[in-house]
Design a protein around this motif. Structure first.
Motif, PDB file in Angstrom:
ATOM      1  N   SER A  14       0.839  -1.209   0.000  1.00 15.57           N
ATOM      2  CA  SER A  14       0.000   0.000   0.000  1.00 15.57           C
ATOM      3  C   SER A  14       0.868   1.250   0.000  1.00 15.57           C
ATOM      4  O   SER A  14       0.621   2.211  -0.754  1.00 15.57           O
ATOM      5  N   HIS A  15       1.888   1.254   0.818  1.00  9.08           N
ATOM      6  CA  HIS A  15       2.752   2.431   0.866  1.00  9.08           C
ATOM      7  C   HIS A  15       3.601   2.539  -0.400  1.00  9.08           C
ATOM      8  O   HIS A  15       3.938   3.652  -0.830  1.00  9.08           O
ATOM      9  N   ARG A  16       3.920   1.427  -1.010  1.00  8.46           N
ATOM     10  CA  ARG A  16       4.624   1.492  -2.292  1.00  8.46           C
ATOM     11  C   ARG A  16       3.716   2.092  -3.371  1.00  8.46           C
ATOM     12  O   ARG A  16       4.176   2.855  -4.229  1.00  8.46           O
ATOM     13  N   ILE A  17       2.441   1.753  -3.348  1.00  8.58           N
ATOM     14  CA  ILE A  17       1.491   2.355  -4.292  1.00  8.58           C
ATOM     15  C   ILE A  17       1.447   3.864  -4.077  1.00  8.58           C
ATOM     16  O   ILE A  17       1.521   4.651  -5.037  1.00  8.58           O
ATOM     17  N   ALA A  18       1.309   4.273  -2.826  1.00 10.70           N
ATOM     18  CA  ALA A  18       1.207   5.706  -2.535  1.00 10.70           C
ATOM     19  C   ALA A  18       2.472   6.445  -2.944  1.00 10.70           C
ATOM     20  O   ALA A  18       2.411   7.551  -3.517  1.00 10.70           O
ATOM     21  N   ASP A  19       3.621   5.855  -2.674  1.00 10.94           N
ATOM     22  CA  ASP A  19       4.887   6.494  -3.056  1.00 10.94           C
ATOM     23  C   ASP A  19       4.998   6.621  -4.572  1.00 10.94           C
ATOM     24  O   ASP A  19       5.447   7.653  -5.097  1.00 10.94           O
ATOM     25  N   ALA A  20       4.583   5.558  -5.288  1.00 14.73           N
ATOM     26  CA  ALA A  20       4.652   5.596  -6.752  1.00 14.73           C
ATOM     27  C   ALA A  20       3.686   6.626  -7.323  1.00 14.73           C
ATOM     28  O   ALA A  20       3.960   7.254  -8.358  1.00 14.73           O
ATOM     29  N   ALA A  21       2.560   6.801  -6.639  1.00 11.91           N
ATOM     30  CA  ALA A  21       1.517   7.700  -7.150  1.00 11.91           C
ATOM     31  C   ALA A  21       1.796   9.168  -6.859  1.00 11.91           C
ATOM     32  O   ALA A  21       1.204  10.048  -7.500  1.00 11.91           O
ATOM     33  N   GLN A  22       2.687   9.442  -5.928  1.00 12.80           N
ATOM     34  CA  GLN A  22       2.954  10.826  -5.547  1.00 12.80           C
ATOM     35  C   GLN A  22       3.392  11.641  -6.762  1.00 12.80           C
ATOM     36  O   GLN A  22       4.391  11.323  -7.413  1.00 12.80           O
ATOM     37  N   GLY A  23       2.628  12.674  -7.075  1.00 14.00           N
ATOM     38  CA  GLY A  23       2.943  13.530  -8.211  1.00 14.00           C
ATOM     39  C   GLY A  23       2.648  12.909  -9.570  1.00 14.00           C
ATOM     40  O   GLY A  23       2.958  13.517 -10.602  1.00 14.00           O
ATOM     41  N   PHE A  80      -5.767   7.445   1.330  1.00 14.25           N
ATOM     42  CA  PHE A  80      -5.370   6.069   1.022  1.00 14.25           C
ATOM     43  C   PHE A  80      -4.387   5.529   2.058  1.00 14.25           C
ATOM     44  O   PHE A  80      -4.536   4.412   2.558  1.00 14.25           O
ATOM     45  N   ARG A  81      -3.362   6.310   2.389  1.00 12.42           N
ATOM     46  CA  ARG A  81      -2.372   5.846   3.370  1.00 12.42           C
ATOM     47  C   ARG A  81      -3.029   5.564   4.721  1.00 12.42           C
ATOM     48  O   ARG A  81      -2.769   4.525   5.351  1.00 12.42           O
ATOM     49  N   THR A  82      -3.861   6.492   5.168  1.00 12.94           N
ATOM     50  CA  THR A  82      -4.534   6.313   6.458  1.00 12.94           C
ATOM     51  C   THR A  82      -5.450   5.091   6.417  1.00 12.94           C
ATOM     52  O   THR A  82      -5.479   4.282   7.356  1.00 12.94           O
ATOM     53  N   LEU A 128       3.380   0.543 -10.138  1.00 13.50           N
ATOM     54  CA  LEU A 128       4.799   0.690 -10.425  1.00 13.50           C
ATOM     55  C   LEU A 128       5.059   0.655 -11.924  1.00 13.50           C
ATOM     56  O   LEU A 128       5.895   1.408 -12.442  1.00 13.50           O
ATOM     57  N   SER A 129       4.350  -0.198 -12.634  1.00 13.03           N
ATOM     58  CA  SER A 129       4.514  -0.272 -14.082  1.00 13.03           C
ATOM     59  C   SER A 129       4.046   1.013 -14.754  1.00 13.03           C
ATOM     60  O   SER A 129       4.614   1.438 -15.760  1.00 13.03           O
ATOM     61  N   ALA A 130       3.023   1.631 -14.187  1.00 14.01           N
ATOM     62  CA  ALA A 130       2.479   2.856 -14.782  1.00 14.01           C
ATOM     63  C   ALA A 130       3.446   4.017 -14.700  1.00 14.01           C
ATOM     64  O   ALA A 130       3.401   4.937 -15.532  1.00 14.01           O
ATOM     65  N   VAL A 131       4.341   3.993 -13.717  1.00 10.07           N
ATOM     66  CA  VAL A 131       5.280   5.107 -13.566  1.00 10.07           C
ATOM     67  C   VAL A 131       6.691   4.695 -13.958  1.00 10.07           C
ATOM     68  O   VAL A 131       7.673   5.279 -13.511  1.00 10.07           O
ATOM     69  N   ALA A 132       6.772   3.670 -14.809  1.00  9.21           N
ATOM     70  CA  ALA A 132       8.055   3.218 -15.386  1.00  9.21           C
ATOM     71  C   ALA A 132       9.010   2.700 -14.332  1.00  9.21           C
ATOM     72  O   ALA A 132      10.221   2.820 -14.460  1.00  9.21           O
ATOM     73  N   ALA A 133       8.455   2.140 -13.268  1.00  8.57           N
ATOM     74  CA  ALA A 133       9.300   1.553 -12.223  1.00  8.57           C
ATOM     75  C   ALA A 133       8.915   0.093 -12.022  1.00  8.57           C
ATOM     76  O   ALA A 133       8.938  -0.413 -10.912  1.00  8.57           O
ATOM     77  N   GLY A 134       8.529  -0.570 -13.110  1.00  9.93           N
ATOM     78  CA  GLY A 134       8.036  -1.934 -13.023  1.00  9.93           C
ATOM     79  C   GLY A 134       9.062  -2.883 -12.423  1.00  9.93           C
ATOM     80  O   GLY A 134      10.251  -2.799 -12.708  1.00  9.93           O
ATOM     81  N   GLU A 135       8.597  -3.751 -11.568  1.00 14.36           N
ATOM     82  CA  GLU A 135       9.453  -4.772 -10.975  1.00 14.36           C
ATOM     83  C   GLU A 135       8.570  -5.956 -10.605  1.00 14.36           C
ATOM     84  O   GLU A 135       7.349  -5.815 -10.485  1.00 14.36           O
ATOM     85  N   PRO A 136       9.166  -7.140 -10.437  1.00 16.08           N
ATOM     86  CA  PRO A 136       8.335  -8.316 -10.153  1.00 16.08           C
ATOM     87  C   PRO A 136       7.593  -8.200  -8.830  1.00 16.08           C
ATOM     88  O   PRO A 136       8.025  -7.487  -7.915  1.00 16.08           O
TER      89      PRO A 136
END
Length: 239
Positions: A14-23, A80-82, A128-136
């Motif tokens: 969840s926090h990885r989603i939020a970090d990726a979505a920032q901005g 979302f984070r909360t 992550l894939s949407a922001v070009a940071a895709g990883e398994p």
């Protein structure tokens, strides 16, 4: 994986989603046609809220669910984070064997912990894939996700699984785990061993999970046997 492990995964992803979505809330999500990252964040947050309420007994099923008002983009990530942390804390405080409504064969909080973890993990990959940071997808949660898909999701589609059966073996070489499933004639059943499989797919656990959820094609995976049997299987698994 145990429910406590699923909840660790939920919080992490969840926090990885939020970090990726920032901005990047307006970025498109190629693996979810028609969505922007903001839509993905909203969807995952709503799913987590729904299952939290079901697990606590505040909802007896989807017929009682009313979707909350969506926050504006300037408030979305904080909401979302909360919400993710609140959902994890709420689920962690419940006995995994506590009865609860689910659409699966297991009707308890343990099922919900797993479902929330899997929903979040796959959508984390989407984000992550949407922001070009895709990883398994992380190995353990990916292998658990393949098992959930075959043992919980597919059996729920049984009324739509009419027609000739095929047997498919999925082999995750990175975690040393195999699954063999027979699908058709109105049922989906995990069987033992690869003997008699019409087709065998060998890949990482992450790639197998992404294949099952329609996130990646099979054309660059190792496929041995009848490709047509795999295509019939995948067509039946789409919903």
């Amino acid at each position: 994986m145990k429910p406590v492990d699923h909840l660790v995964s939920v919080r992490r992803d969840s926090h990885r989603i939020a970090d990726a979505a920032q901005g990047r809330l307006t970025a498109t999500v190629p693996s979810c046609p028609g969505w922007h990252v903001a839509d993905l964040v909203w969807h995952v947050g709503v799913v987590q809220l729904f299952w939290q309420l079901v697990a606590r007994g505040d909802l007896s099923g989807p017929q009682e669910w009313t979707e909350p008002a969506r926050p504006g983009d300037d408030e979305l990530l904080a909401w979302f984070r909360t919400g993710a942390d609140t959902a994890v804390d709420a689920l962690a405080g419940l006995d995994p064997e506590r009865p609860a409504w689910t659409w699966g064969r297991r009707r308890n909080v343990g099922f919900i912990c797993r479902r929330v973890a899997q929903e979040t993990a796959v959508h984390c990959w989407d984000a992550l894939s949407a922001v070009a940071a895709g990883e398994p997808i992380e190995q353990r949660i990916a292998a658990d996700g393949v098992d959930e898909f075959l043992d919980e999701v597919l059996p729920g589609l049984s009324p739509d699984l009419a027609g000739p059966a095929q047997t498919v073996a999925l082999c995750a070489g990175d975690v040393g785990t195999d699954w063999t499933i027979r699908v058709g004639r109105g049922s989906a059943e995990l069987t033992g061993g690869r003997v008699g499989a019409d087709v065998t797919v060998t890949a990482t656990a992450s790639d197998l999970l992404l294949l099952l959820w329609g996130r990646r094609p099979d054309d660059d995976l190792q496929v041995d046997g009848e490709p047509a049997a795999l295509q019939r299987f995948l067509a039946r698994a789409r919903f």
